[in-house]
Design an enzyme around this catalytic site. Structure first.
Site, PDB file in Angstrom:
ATOM      1  N   GLU A 109       0.847  -1.191   0.000  1.00  0.00           N
ATOM      2  CA  GLU A 109       0.000   0.000   0.000  1.00  0.00           C
ATOM      3  C   GLU A 109       0.886   1.246   0.000  1.00  0.00           C
ATOM      4  OE1 GLU A 109      -2.497   1.391  -0.780  1.00  0.00           O
ATOM      5  OE2 GLU A 109      -4.059   1.489   0.744  1.00  0.00           O
ATOM      6  N   ASP A 110       0.364   2.338  -0.558  1.00  0.00           N
ATOM      7  CA  ASP A 110       1.141   3.583  -0.553  1.00  0.00           C
ATOM      8  C   ASP A 110       1.132   4.240   0.829  1.00  0.00           C
ATOM      9  OD1 ASP A 110      -1.582   4.200  -0.714  1.00  0.00           O
ATOM     10  OD2 ASP A 110      -1.384   5.638  -2.361  1.00  0.00           O
ATOM     11  N   ASP A 113      -3.991   5.583   6.199  1.00  0.00           N
ATOM     12  CA  ASP A 113      -4.510   6.823   6.766  1.00  0.00           C
ATOM     13  C   ASP A 113      -5.530   6.432   7.840  1.00  0.00           C
ATOM     14  OD1 ASP A 113      -4.930   9.627   6.863  1.00  0.00           O
ATOM     15  OD2 ASP A 113      -6.571   9.494   5.439  1.00  0.00           O
ATOM     16  N   PHE A 162      -1.438  16.156   3.852  1.00  0.00           N
ATOM     17  CA  PHE A 162      -1.775  15.505   2.580  1.00  0.00           C
ATOM     18  C   PHE A 162      -0.526  15.492   1.700  1.00  0.00           C
ATOM     19  CE2 PHE A 162      -3.471  14.939  -1.643  1.00  0.00           C
ATOM     20  CZ  PHE A 162      -4.346  13.881  -1.421  1.00  0.00           C
ATOM     21  N   ASP A 169      -1.278  10.685  -5.371  1.00  0.00           N
ATOM     22  CA  ASP A 169      -1.766  11.744  -6.261  1.00  0.00           C
ATOM     23  C   ASP A 169      -2.506  12.851  -5.525  1.00  0.00           C
ATOM     24  OD1 ASP A 169      -4.099  10.040  -5.648  1.00  0.00           O
ATOM     25  OD2 ASP A 169      -5.132  11.306  -7.102  1.00  0.00           O
ATOM     26  N   ARG A 175       1.737  11.688  -9.321  1.00  0.00           N
ATOM     27  CA  ARG A 175       2.159  10.333  -8.941  1.00  0.00           C
ATOM     28  C   ARG A 175       3.605  10.077  -9.357  1.00  0.00           C
ATOM     29  NH1 ARG A 175      -2.443   7.437  -7.425  1.00  0.00           N
ATOM     30  NH2 ARG A 175      -4.366   7.948  -8.512  1.00  0.00           N
TER      31      ARG A 175
HETATM   32  P1  5GP Z   1      -7.503   4.948   4.303  1.00  0.00           P
HETATM   33  O1  5GP Z   1      -8.550   3.966   3.910  1.00  0.00           O
HETATM   34  O2  5GP Z   1      -6.387   4.347   5.108  1.00  0.00           O
HETATM   35  O3  5GP Z   1      -8.103   6.136   4.988  1.00  0.00           O
HETATM   36  O4  5GP Z   1      -6.939   5.542   2.977  1.00  0.00           O
HETATM   37  C1  5GP Z   1      -5.944   4.978   2.258  1.00  0.00           C
HETATM   38  C2  5GP Z   1      -5.871   5.598   0.889  1.00  0.00           C
HETATM   39  O5  5GP Z   1      -6.223   6.982   0.924  1.00  0.00           O
HETATM   40  C3  5GP Z   1      -4.486   5.544   0.364  1.00  0.00           C
HETATM   41  O6  5GP Z   1      -4.242   4.356  -0.342  1.00  0.00           O
HETATM   42  C4  5GP Z   1      -4.415   6.771  -0.511  1.00  0.00           C
HETATM   43  O7  5GP Z   1      -4.875   6.452  -1.802  1.00  0.00           O
HETATM   44  C5  5GP Z   1      -5.361   7.745   0.133  1.00  0.00           C
HETATM   45  N1  5GP Z   1      -4.634   8.705   0.991  1.00  0.00           N
HETATM   46  C6  5GP Z   1      -4.615   8.777   2.326  1.00  0.00           C
HETATM   47  N2  5GP Z   1      -3.831   9.783   2.742  1.00  0.00           N
HETATM   48  C7  5GP Z   1      -3.349  10.356   1.628  1.00  0.00           C
HETATM   49  C8  5GP Z   1      -2.431  11.441   1.393  1.00  0.00           C
HETATM   50  O8  5GP Z   1      -1.900  12.103   2.288  1.00  0.00           O
HETATM   51  N3  5GP Z   1      -2.163  11.710   0.086  1.00  0.00           N
HETATM   52  C9  5GP Z   1      -2.718  11.026  -0.948  1.00  0.00           C
HETATM   53  N4  5GP Z   1      -2.363  11.385  -2.162  1.00  0.00           N
HETATM   54  N5  5GP Z   1      -3.568  10.007  -0.763  1.00  0.00           N
HETATM   55  C10 5GP Z   1      -3.861   9.671   0.511  1.00  0.00           C
END
Ligand code: 5GP
Length: 186
Positions: A109-110, A113, A162, A169, A175
Site C-alpha cells: 500500500e502507498d 490513513d 496531505f 496523487d 504520482r
Molecule cells: P484509508 O482507507 O487508510 O483512509 O486511505 C488509504 C488511501 O487513501 C491511500 O491508499 C491513498 O490512496 C489515500 N490517501 C490517504 N492519505 C493520503 C495522502 O496524504 N495523500 C494522498 N495522495 N492520498 C492519501
C-alpha cells in the site's frame, strides 16, 4: 519546492506548492531496507505480492526489484478517497486475477490513513483462505487511524498532512514525483 496552479477535474482552480517531506534518496534507501526484511522473512515461501492501485505502483515496482526471491504479483483497486478527503466508502473496481487461497500474501500500500481501505481488503482476502497475510506500506499516518490496523513493514511514519509523489496523487496528478511532498495550499 514546486509552484503549481491547477484546475481540478471539477473545474475549480487551486494554487499550491509542494514542500519536500522525504527526498528521493531517503525513500530509495528505506525501500531497500524494507525489501531486505521481506526477503529474510519470506525465504522458502511462495510469495504473492498484491499491490493496491494506483497509489502503490511506484513503490511496489521499486520494492520488488530489491527482493531477491521468486514471487508473483497481482493488483487490486480499492479506494475510499476523492480529492483530499476520505469518503468512508470503499469501492473495489478491480479484483485480483490470482486465487489467494493457501498463498502467502503481502499487500503493498502507498499510505495507511484511516485504515478503512486496508482493513476491508485484509478481511476480504482472509475470507478467501490466504495462508498468511501481511501488509507493507510506504507511509503511515497513525494519528488519523479510525480502525485498528498496522503495517508489518512500514517505510515512514508521517504527520497528518496531505502528501503526493512516489505514486500518491492529488486529483490524479503528481504520482510521478520521485520524492514525497506535502501539498501546501495558498
Ligand atoms: P484509508 O482507507 O487508510 O483512509 O486511505 C488509504 C488511501 O487513501 C491511500 O491508499 C491513498 O490512496 C489515500 N490517501 C490517504 N492519505 C493520503 C495522502 O496524504 N495523500 C494522498 N495522495 N492520498 C492519501
Amino acid at each position: 519546492m514546486t509552484c503549481q496552479s491547477y484546475v481540478l477535474k471539477g473545474g475549480n482552480r487551486v494554487e499550491y506548492t509542494i514542500k519536500t517531506l522525504l527526498t528521493r534518496e531517503e525513500v530509495e534507501r528505506r525501500i531497500k531496507e524494507l525489501a531486505k526484511e521481506i526477503e529474510k522473512d519470506y525465504q522458502g515461501k511462495d510469495l504473492l505480492v498484491v499491490g493496491l492501485l494506483k497509489g502503490s505502483v511506484v513503490f511496489m515496482t521499486d520494492l520488488i526489484k530489491e527482493i531477491d526471491l521468486p514471487l508473483e504479483i497481482d493488483f487490486m483497486s480499492a479506494s475510499s478517497y476523492s480529492g483530499t478527503e476520505s469518503t468512508g466508502i470503499i469501492n473495489i473496481s478491480k479484483d485480483l486475477d490470482i486465487d489467494v487461497k493457501d498463498r502467502e500474501v503481502l499487500i503493498v500500500e502507498d499510505i495507511i490513513d484511516t485504515g478503512l481501505t486496508l482493513s476491508h481488503v485484509r478481511k476480504m482476502l482472509e475470507e478467501r483462505g490466504t495462508k498468511s497475510l501481511k501488509i507493507c506500506t510506504l507511509l503511515d499516518k497513525p494519528s488519523r487511524r479510525t480502525v485498528e490496523i498496522k503495517g508489518d513493514y512500514t517505510g515512514f511514519e508521517i504527520p497528518d498532512e496531505f502528501v503526493v509523489g512516489y505514486g500518491l496523487d492529488y486529483d490524479q496528478q503528481h504520482r510521478n514525483l520521485p520524492y514525497i511532498g506535502i501539498v501546501v495550499k495558498k
